[in-house]
Design an enzyme around this catalytic site. Structure first.
Site, mmCIF file in Angstrom:
data_model
loop_
_atom_site.group_PDB
_atom_site.id
_atom_site.type_symbol
_atom_site.label_atom_id
_atom_site.label_comp_id
_atom_site.label_asym_id
_atom_site.label_seq_id
_atom_site.Cartn_x
_atom_site.Cartn_y
_atom_site.Cartn_z
ATOM 1 C CB SER A 1 -1.627 -2.803 -7.437
ATOM 2 O OG SER A 1 -2.014 -3.297 -6.670
ATOM 3 C CE LYS B 1 -9.960 -8.755 -13.344
ATOM 4 N NZ LYS B 1 -9.519 -7.605 -14.553
ATOM 5 C CG ASP B 2 -9.523 -9.687 -5.539
ATOM 6 O OD1 ASP B 2 -9.004 -9.987 -6.608
ATOM 7 O OD2 ASP B 2 -9.095 -9.086 -4.392
ATOM 8 C CD GLU C 1 2.978 -33.841 -0.325
ATOM 9 O OE1 GLU C 1 3.255 -34.908 -1.200
ATOM 10 O OE2 GLU C 1 2.141 -33.167 -0.324
ATOM 11 C CG HIS D 1 -1.980 -0.821 0.904
ATOM 12 N ND1 HIS D 1 -2.195 -2.177 1.021
ATOM 13 C CD2 HIS D 1 -3.279 -0.718 0.335
ATOM 14 C CE1 HIS D 1 -3.079 -2.659 0.672
ATOM 15 N NE2 HIS D 1 -4.048 -1.865 0.342
HETATM 16 C C1 HEM Z 1 0.928 -16.359 1.836
HETATM 17 C C2 HEM Z 1 1.285 -15.896 0.835
HETATM 18 C C3 HEM Z 1 0.948 -14.669 0.094
HETATM 19 C C4 HEM Z 1 -0.332 -13.706 0.346
HETATM 20 C C5 HEM Z 1 -1.562 -13.885 1.115
HETATM 21 C C6 HEM Z 1 -0.004 -12.313 -0.638
HETATM 22 C C7 HEM Z 1 -1.007 -11.352 -0.888
HETATM 23 C C8 HEM Z 1 -0.697 -10.561 -1.650
HETATM 24 C C9 HEM Z 1 -2.018 -9.457 -2.090
HETATM 25 C C10 HEM Z 1 -3.390 -9.583 -1.420
HETATM 26 C C11 HEM Z 1 -1.297 -8.876 -2.903
HETATM 27 C C12 HEM Z 1 -2.202 -7.741 -3.904
HETATM 28 C C13 HEM Z 1 -3.081 -8.434 -4.849
HETATM 29 C C14 HEM Z 1 -2.217 -8.876 -5.891
HETATM 30 O O1 HEM Z 1 -1.223 -8.180 -6.462
HETATM 31 O O2 HEM Z 1 -2.143 -10.183 -6.181
HETATM 32 C C15 HEM Z 1 0.059 -9.077 -3.262
HETATM 33 C C16 HEM Z 1 0.904 -8.300 -4.183
HETATM 34 C C17 HEM Z 1 2.210 -8.803 -4.393
HETATM 35 N N1 HEM Z 1 2.889 -9.941 -3.971
HETATM 36 FE FE1 HEM Z 1 1.928 -11.387 -2.555
HETATM 37 N N2 HEM Z 1 1.241 -12.497 -1.093
HETATM 38 C C18 HEM Z 1 1.682 -13.826 -0.813
HETATM 39 C C19 HEM Z 1 3.174 -14.243 -1.244
HETATM 40 C C20 HEM Z 1 3.852 -13.675 -1.990
HETATM 41 C C21 HEM Z 1 5.189 -14.107 -2.477
HETATM 42 C C22 HEM Z 1 5.599 -15.624 -1.948
HETATM 43 C C23 HEM Z 1 5.708 -13.251 -3.462
HETATM 44 C C24 HEM Z 1 7.061 -13.139 -4.151
HETATM 45 C C25 HEM Z 1 7.949 -13.806 -4.004
HETATM 46 C C26 HEM Z 1 4.756 -12.068 -3.363
HETATM 47 C C27 HEM Z 1 4.830 -10.902 -4.243
HETATM 48 C C28 HEM Z 1 4.040 -9.957 -4.531
HETATM 49 C C29 HEM Z 1 4.215 -8.879 -5.112
HETATM 50 C C30 HEM Z 1 5.635 -8.465 -5.706
HETATM 51 C C31 HEM Z 1 3.099 -8.090 -5.216
HETATM 52 C C32 HEM Z 1 2.843 -6.567 -6.006
HETATM 53 C C33 HEM Z 1 2.223 -7.097 -7.191
HETATM 54 C C34 HEM Z 1 1.750 -5.876 -8.139
HETATM 55 O O3 HEM Z 1 1.426 -4.969 -7.490
HETATM 56 O O4 HEM Z 1 2.092 -6.217 -9.298
HETATM 57 N N3 HEM Z 1 3.677 -12.323 -2.503
HETATM 58 N N4 HEM Z 1 0.334 -9.984 -2.575
#
Ligand code: HEM
Length: 431
Positions: free
Chosen positions: A231, A255-256, A299, A227
């Site tokens: 995004s 959408k989500d 796994e 935030h």
């Molecule tokens: C429990 C695991 C995770 C949860 C619940 C989570 C949740 C989220 C959410 C809700 C967003 C905003 C929606 C979206 O952009 O899809 C987000 C964005 C993002 N996440 Fe995660 N995430 C997780 C794991 C990860 C992992 C493992 C990575 C990378 C190694 C990652 C990298 C990112 C990045 C770079 C964004 C920004 C995307 C953008 O704005 O283009 N996330 N995450």
């Protein structure tokens, strides 16, 4: 970043609460109309919320399973069978939890690849990316320990084989050779003894229960870090004016929400029609330290890393096993440096044709690493080529991609012209 309309409490209860704890304002500003999101997010942006859903499902079903599970080597297997057969809806809780782990990895791996394709790891989102990787490491540890809990043959032998790899650290410090080398110390710390046994099961259970809450804490930091810059989007360019933004609610909540329905439908089909499709049949045999299974496999979500671990077969200064362990950890740790390995200012692969081509090659490479991970090293794949050779080529390509291709490409690639703004690109597409 610029924010949308500020929160105005509509009734006196909300107003009273808000003055004392501004929690509704926080929700309004981070998931509601007060959070401006790019207007062009596609369905690949659904996987963050889906990963969050998986985390919640794992915690709820896990807590219910824990009410009936017995963490003792003489009772663990039977207690899991009892959950599946006798506990009311125990079968549902168990199948949701085991398949939920696989669905969680599917969602997170897609989420990571979305980030890689659209350059979401680049400035100013490096911290967000690194926190994501911390989550991934914690997920891997949690899943590895969870798989040991049913105390089947694969639980026991998987844990034995993987923890045994750490004995390679004896190459760094061998001690007197009587079990006091660095590797021996690491292994006995992991196992709580000299082999996988009751203390191992107990500490794995304890940590398996704890880590999801640590993951939840890191997820909160992850969303916080999201935030600050807001995004990224498929074009990889920053939002400029009002015309590039739409409020998160109702557009992306809807959408989500749609994504959640599709995801749950697929999840339900797996649970009800193919609940054991992603597991190994040997795990329905109680653990037996005297009988080694013909073929020990982790796994599916660990297979690429398992192939990298096994690809080192030649001793060089120190043992091959040691290099395998280092390479396996390096294959994940290097992702922390991705924002600097790829220094191109253009984020999205849409405007980087050569990068895009090699992105897909990397994806194929990971499919090969996964496929080979499930084979025994000497299995002939075609002609006279053994699985281990293909694994070695795929391992080489993985490191080559990150350590050579990306740094070079980010300097020499001719990128395509970027659109002026999100709105202009979206409107042009419509015209
Ligand atoms: C429990 C695991 C995770 C949860 C619940 C989570 C949740 C989220 C959410 C809700 C967003 C905003 C929606 C979206 O952009 O899809 C987000 C964005 C993002 N996440 Fe995660 N995430 C997780 C794991 C990860 C992992 C493992 C990575 C990378 C190694 C990652 C990298 C990112 C990045 C770079 C964004 C920004 C995307 C953008 O704005 O283009 N996330 N995450």
């Amino acid at each position: 970043m610029a924010h949308g309309p500020t929160f105005e409490p509509k009734n006196s209860v909300l107003k009273w609460t808000e003055e004392r704890l501004p929690i509704f304002g926080l929700i309004h500003g981070s998931l509601g109309p007060g959070y401006p999101a790019p207007r062009n997010l596609n369905y690949w942006w659904n996987f963050g919320s889906l990963a969050g859903l998986c985390l919640v499902i794992q915690i709820i079903t896990g807590i219910i399973l824990a009410m009936h599970y017995t963490p003792h080597i003489d009772m663990a297997f039977d207690s899991v069978e009892r959950i599946t057969r006798d506990v009311n809806y125990g079968w549902l809780m168990r199948y949701m939890h085991t398949n939920g782990a696989s669905m969680f990895f599917i969602a997170v791996y897609i989420h990571i690849f979305r980030g890689m394709y659209y350059g979401s790891y680049k400035a100013p989102r490096e911290m967000l990316w690194m926190l994501g990787l911390v989550i991934m490491l914690l997920m891997m540890a949690t899943a590895f320990m969870g798989y040991v809990l049913p105390w089947g043959q694969m639980s026991f032998w998987g844990a034995t084989v993987i923890t045994n790899f750490f004995s390679a650290f004896n190459d760094l410090y061998a001690g007197s050779g009587n079990g006091d080398g660095l590797g021996d110390m690491v292994v006995s710390l992991l196992l709580g003894g000299f082999s996988v046994d009751n203390p191992t099961l107990n500490r794995f259970y304890s940590l398996h229960y704890l880590l999801p809450f640590v993951i939840t804490g890191v997820v909160i930091l992850h969303i916080w870090a999201l935030h600050i810059p807001g995004s990224n989007n498929p074009l990889g360019i920053d939002m400029k004016g009002k015309q590039d933004k739409i409020p998160f609610h109702p557009y992306y909540t809807a959408k989500d929400g749609f994504g959640v329905f599709v995801f749950l439908a697929i999840f339900a089909m797996v649970i009800f029609y193919a609940p054991d499709s992603m597991g190994h049949p040997d795990n329905y045999i109680p653990a037996d330290p005297m009988v080694t299974p013909a073929h020990i496999v982790p796994e599916w979500y660990f297979l690429p890393f398992y192939t990298i671990l096994k690809s080192f077969t030649i001793d060089f200064i120190i043992t091959a096993k040691f290099w395998g362990v280092i390479a396996m950890f390096a294959s994940i740790i290097l992702l922390f440096f991705l924002p600097w390995l790829d220094s191109s200012k253009v984020r999205s692969a849409q405007f980087r044709p050569v990068f895009r081509f090699f992105f897909w090659v990397l994806l194929v490479d990971l499919v090969v690493l996964t496929w080979i991970g499930a084979k025994s090293a000497d299995e002939i794949i075609f002609m006279d080529i053994q699985a281990v050779t293909i694994g070695q080529v795929a391992t080489f390509w993985y490191f080559f991609h990150f350590f050579f291709l990306l740094p070079v490409l980010s300097r020499v690639e001719k990128t395509l012209p970027l659109p002026e703004s999100i709105a202009s690109a979206v409107i042009k597409d419509k015209a």
